[in-house]
Write a protein that holds these residues in place. Structure first.
Motif, PDB file in Angstrom:
ATOM      1  N   PHE A 148      -2.668  -3.545   4.401  1.00  0.00           N
ATOM      2  CA  PHE A 148      -3.131  -2.491   5.052  1.00  0.00           C
ATOM      3  C   PHE A 148      -3.510  -1.344   3.883  1.00  0.00           C
ATOM      4  O   PHE A 148      -2.793  -1.579   2.995  1.00  0.00           O
ATOM      5  N   SER A 149      -4.086  -0.275   4.165  1.00  0.00           N
ATOM      6  CA  SER A 149      -4.294   0.652   2.946  1.00  0.00           C
ATOM      7  C   SER A 149      -3.102   1.538   2.760  1.00  0.00           C
ATOM      8  O   SER A 149      -2.375   1.383   3.701  1.00  0.00           O
ATOM      9  N   GLY A 150      -2.874   1.813   1.603  1.00  0.00           N
ATOM     10  CA  GLY A 150      -1.624   3.053   1.378  1.00  0.00           C
ATOM     11  C   GLY A 150      -0.482   2.242   0.582  1.00  0.00           C
ATOM     12  O   GLY A 150       0.324   2.994   0.580  1.00  0.00           O
ATOM     13  N   TRP A 151      -0.477   0.939   0.445  1.00  0.00           N
ATOM     14  CA  TRP A 151       0.461   0.359  -0.405  1.00  0.00           C
ATOM     15  C   TRP A 151       1.031   1.057  -1.293  1.00  0.00           C
ATOM     16  O   TRP A 151       2.164   1.264  -1.664  1.00  0.00           O
ATOM     17  N   ASN A 152       0.080   1.757  -2.186  1.00  0.00           N
ATOM     18  CA  ASN A 152       0.523   2.267  -3.499  1.00  0.00           C
ATOM     19  C   ASN A 152       0.599   3.859  -3.191  1.00  0.00           C
ATOM     20  O   ASN A 152       0.631   4.452  -4.508  1.00  0.00           O
ATOM     21  N   ASP A 153       0.646   4.481  -2.251  1.00  0.00           N
ATOM     22  CA  ASP A 153       0.661   5.851  -1.972  1.00  0.00           C
ATOM     23  C   ASP A 153       1.961   6.389  -2.879  1.00  0.00           C
ATOM     24  O   ASP A 153       1.727   7.695  -3.144  1.00  0.00           O
ATOM     25  N   ASP A 154       2.981   5.597  -3.088  1.00  0.00           N
ATOM     26  CA  ASP A 154       4.111   6.110  -3.583  1.00  0.00           C
ATOM     27  C   ASP A 154       4.157   5.973  -5.039  1.00  0.00           C
ATOM     28  O   ASP A 154       5.318   6.159  -5.547  1.00  0.00           O
ATOM     29  N   VAL A 155       3.299   5.452  -5.559  1.00  0.00           N
ATOM     30  CA  VAL A 155       3.196   5.021  -7.175  1.00  0.00           C
ATOM     31  C   VAL A 155       3.420   6.482  -8.078  1.00  0.00           C
ATOM     32  O   VAL A 155       2.732   7.420  -7.559  1.00  0.00           O
ATOM     33  N   LEU A 156       4.307   6.363  -8.986  1.00  0.00           N
ATOM     34  CA  LEU A 156       4.516   7.651  -9.556  1.00  0.00           C
ATOM     35  C   LEU A 156       3.591   7.908 -11.012  1.00  0.00           C
ATOM     36  O   LEU A 156       4.024   7.951 -11.945  1.00  0.00           O
ATOM     37  N   GLY A 193      -8.880   5.969   5.071  1.00  0.00           N
ATOM     38  CA  GLY A 193      -7.557   6.517   5.094  1.00  0.00           C
ATOM     39  C   GLY A 193      -6.271   5.655   4.780  1.00  0.00           C
ATOM     40  O   GLY A 193      -6.738   4.462   4.538  1.00  0.00           O
ATOM     41  N   THR A 194      -5.366   6.227   4.752  1.00  0.00           N
ATOM     42  CA  THR A 194      -4.000   5.256   4.637  1.00  0.00           C
ATOM     43  C   THR A 194      -3.461   4.800   5.876  1.00  0.00           C
ATOM     44  O   THR A 194      -3.632   5.251   6.883  1.00  0.00           O
ATOM     45  N   GLY A 195      -2.612   3.843   5.570  1.00  0.00           N
ATOM     46  CA  GLY A 195      -1.937   3.018   6.798  1.00  0.00           C
ATOM     47  C   GLY A 195      -3.069   2.319   7.736  1.00  0.00           C
ATOM     48  O   GLY A 195      -2.492   2.022   9.064  1.00  0.00           O
ATOM     49  N   LEU A 196      -4.222   1.870   7.428  1.00  0.00           N
ATOM     50  CA  LEU A 196      -5.043   1.297   8.201  1.00  0.00           C
ATOM     51  C   LEU A 196      -5.290  -0.087   7.798  1.00  0.00           C
ATOM     52  O   LEU A 196      -5.204  -0.648   6.638  1.00  0.00           O
ATOM     53  N   ALA A 197      -5.392  -0.940   9.005  1.00  0.00           N
ATOM     54  CA  ALA A 197      -5.445  -2.274   8.588  1.00  0.00           C
ATOM     55  C   ALA A 197      -7.083  -2.513   8.033  1.00  0.00           C
ATOM     56  O   ALA A 197      -7.825  -1.784   8.470  1.00  0.00           O
ATOM     57  N   PRO A 198      -7.208  -3.570   7.114  1.00  0.00           N
ATOM     58  CA  PRO A 198      -8.408  -3.802   6.597  1.00  0.00           C
ATOM     59  C   PRO A 198      -9.472  -4.159   7.699  1.00  0.00           C
ATOM     60  O   PRO A 198      -9.235  -4.847   8.832  1.00  0.00           O
ATOM     61  N   ILE A 199     -10.937  -3.968   7.558  1.00  0.00           N
ATOM     62  CA  ILE A 199     -11.665  -4.547   8.689  1.00  0.00           C
ATOM     63  C   ILE A 199     -12.449  -5.787   7.928  1.00  0.00           C
ATOM     64  O   ILE A 199     -13.327  -5.914   7.202  1.00  0.00           O
ATOM     65  N   ASN A 200     -11.622  -6.764   8.435  1.00  0.00           N
ATOM     66  CA  ASN A 200     -12.009  -8.162   8.144  1.00  0.00           C
ATOM     67  C   ASN A 200     -12.494  -8.891   9.264  1.00  0.00           C
ATOM     68  O   ASN A 200     -12.552  -8.369  10.396  1.00  0.00           O
ATOM     69  N   TYR A 201     -12.709 -10.141   8.987  1.00  0.00           N
ATOM     70  CA  TYR A 201     -13.369 -10.966  10.173  1.00  0.00           C
ATOM     71  C   TYR A 201     -14.776 -10.366  10.436  1.00  0.00           C
ATOM     72  O   TYR A 201     -15.166 -10.333  11.576  1.00  0.00           O
ATOM     73  N   THR A 202     -15.393  -9.750   9.733  1.00  0.00           N
ATOM     74  CA  THR A 202     -16.519  -8.864   9.848  1.00  0.00           C
ATOM     75  C   THR A 202     -17.484  -9.106   8.703  1.00  0.00           C
ATOM     76  O   THR A 202     -17.277  -9.256   7.393  1.00  0.00           O
ATOM     77  N   SER A 203     -18.770  -9.492   8.832  1.00  0.00           N
ATOM     78  CA  SER A 203     -19.933  -9.572   8.109  1.00  0.00           C
ATOM     79  C   SER A 203     -20.370  -8.311   7.325  1.00  0.00           C
ATOM     80  O   SER A 203     -20.186  -7.217   7.863  1.00  0.00           O
TER      81      SER A 203
END
Length: 566
Positions: free
Chosen positions: A389-397, A233-243
């Motif tokens: 975070f997810s959703g950086w490009n949500d406003d791209v036209l 989903g949008t606006g979420l931190a990536p799940i990193n530091y994870t194997s």
């Protein structure tokens, strides 16, 4: 001889005929007839906005929740309405023919143009309204039997619900037939709506029940968490530091049918770059986050703040909305995996960058969305850029591009509405890679695939994995004396994105992506793809990192989300 008079219909007459056809289709109780009418209306459309409007109109007239599920409705739309006889194609040179990454569009794609969009300026996308490329976002959930349910649909339901992460946000596109092959020194690709010899549908359009859908699905974003569970989903931190291993375990808390991201995404993005831009790699066109590696010491000491003071020049390199970590950095390390590099804030977004005057000197204050205030020590406390975070490009036209500039290398990319390359490697769950040696003592690198997410082990290659016999990559032992980047010449024609040669002369030729080569006589490796925010020319949709064990976790690797397959 009598005169023959031919009456050509005027534009107003054609418009009136379309309105009549639309009215008949909208009120038609027979689904097949309605779908056929809208197929003709879509065929006459010249913009994506027109097709979007037709989709809304068709749905509102045809949807009856007592008769159809949303899956069934979308199967009708993609299977019956979005249909044409076009053949879309591209040909690119094999590396031995030319080191150039530039190919050419073929067949019905000749003359079509694509330029990426931004959040302020729409680009040009001559493909976006066509049946084989039109796409829509949905919120879906995989069922235990491998099928799925769709809860929200873009244009029909609130887009905030579609992207919320309550369910997985997918991007749907028609399940076309594709053929990829090599001949006469070139790699050819064609896509069409109907099957003929040599063409096959996408693997992400078939679930493990064996059902083949009229659409394919791809996760719109990297994975994130909502309520402690992995989602998309949008606006979420990536799940990193994870194997890889812990990622599979995390996804299984959502259901046994989940294991994480799929390698099918890389092949899809590669093919879309070729079919829309006639490019062998995405680098330089829709770059993704490949060069956003900044680490700065505090320029001024402060107490009890939610900001970080930098020089004006330093702050000018940063984007509001991008992510950073902040650490006390008592040992002077700049390794983002070290605890004191992110002990104040591991991953938070910049909320504002403002000019500030301190002791008659000009600085920039970088504000971050932390809960608690913190102290900074001049020339010690460290701010580091992090994956987005997810959703950086949500406003791209448009369906392709980046918020500010798709070629700047500082932000995630968007292709066919899928956000990719957020500044961290995508850890895929359904592939495992294996180092070894052959009879000549040359190093070999193999790919194993598990096409059922419920059977992904997370720790080992089991009987549920299939070795891809045609994908073994052989690297001469005399070239493998140190760990280094090799650059990818070409990728395989099958449905796995895999390098078939890694002797390209540099990062700007061939597939414009790298294979990070850390050879071993033996060793199981997790699938790390795309690259991270400081790998520069090594990054790309074809990129592979060959030294991440299944148990390795770090800041630069993040989990992906599943699609339909498996």
């Amino acid at each position: 001889m009598a005169d023959h008079v031919i009456n050509f219909p005027r534009d107003t007459t054609l418009k009136h005929a379309n309105e009549i056809q639309r009215a008949i289709a909208a009120g038609c109780a027979t689904p097949g007839t309605a779908d056929l009418c809208y197929k003709h209306l879509v065929a006459q459309a010249t913009t994506k906005d027109e097709v979007d409007s037709l989709f809304i109109e068709w749905w509102k007239a045809q949807y009856d929740s007592s008769k159809y599920s949303k899956v069934q409705m979308l199967e009708r739309w993609f299977g019956n309405v979005l249909d044409d006889d076009r053949v879309h194609g591209c040909t690119v040179p094999l590396y031995a023919t030319s080191t150039s990454a530039i190919g050419e569009l073929t067949d019905d794609s000749v003359g079509l143009v694509c330029t990426p969009s931004t959040a302020s300026t729409p680009g040009r996308d001559d493909f976006a309204h066509l049946p084989q490329f039109w796409c829509v976002e949905v919120a879906a959930e995989k069922k235990e039997d491998g099928s799925h349910e769709i809860f929200y649909v873009e244009h029909i339901d609130d887009l905030d619900d579609v992207r919320s992460g309550e369910h997985l946000c997918w991007v749907l596109q028609k399940n076309t037939f594709v053929r990829e092959w090599r001949a006469d020194g070139y790699q050819h690709l064609q896509m069409k709506c109907h099957q003929t010899t040599g063409f096959k549908q996408w693997r992400e359009g078939k679930d493990r029940t064996g059902h083949v859908y009229a659409y394919i699905a791809h996760p719109k974003y990297y994975a994130g968490k909502v309520g402690g569970k992995a989602t998309c989903g949008t606006g979420l931190a990536p799940i990193n530091y994870t194997s890889h291993t812990s990622g599979v375990t995390l996804w299984r808390t959502r259901g046994t049918q989940y294991s994480g991201g799929s390698g099918s995404l890389m092949k899809f993005l590669d093919r879309m770059m070729r079919l829309k831009y006639a490019r062998k790699g995405n680098s330089g066109t829709i770059e993704g986050c490949t060069s956003y590696n900044y680490q700065y010491k505090a320029a001024v000491a402060e107490t009890g703040v939610k900001r970080f003071i930098l020089t004006v020049a330093q702050a000018a390199n940063l984007f509001v909305g991008s992510a950073v970590s902040i650490g006390t950095d008592t040992d002077g390390s700049t390794d983002r995996n070290v605890a004191d590099v992110h002990d104040i804030a591991t991953e938070v977004r910049i909320t504002a960058i403002e000019p500030v005057t301190i002791a008659d000197s000009q600085y920039s204050a970088v504000y971050v969305n932390v809960t608690d205030t913190f102290d900074t020590v001049k020339d010690q406390t460290l701010l580091s850029t992090m994956p987005y975070f997810s959703g950086w490009n949500d406003d791209v036209l448009g369906t392709d591009g980046s918020k500010y500039n798709a070629a700047n290398g500082k932000e995630p990319g968007l292709l066919q509405k899928v956000e990719f390359m957020n500044g961290s490697y995508l850890i895929i769950s359904d592939e495992l890679w294996q180092w070894g040696k052959d009879a000549n003592e040359d190093f070999i690198f193999d790919c194993y695939v598990c096409k059922d997410q419920s059977k992904v082990s997370g720790t080992a290659i089991t009987e549920d994995y299939v070795k891809q016999e045609n994908l073994t990559l052989t690297l001469p032992k005399d070239l493998m004396t140190s760990w280094h980047w090799q650059y990818i010449e070409d990728t395989d024609c099958g449905d796995i994105e895999w390098p078939t040669g890694v002797q390209a002369s540099g990062s700007g030729v061939g597939c414009k992506a790298g294979f990070y080569c850390e050879p071993s006589p033996s060793g199981l490796r997790a699938g790390w793809c795309f690259g991270n925010l400081d790998d520069g020319g090594g990054d790309g949709v074809a990129c592979r990192y060959s030294n991440g064990s299944v148990g390795y976790a770090g800041w630069s690797g993040s989990l992906g989300a599943p699609d339909i397959a498996g």
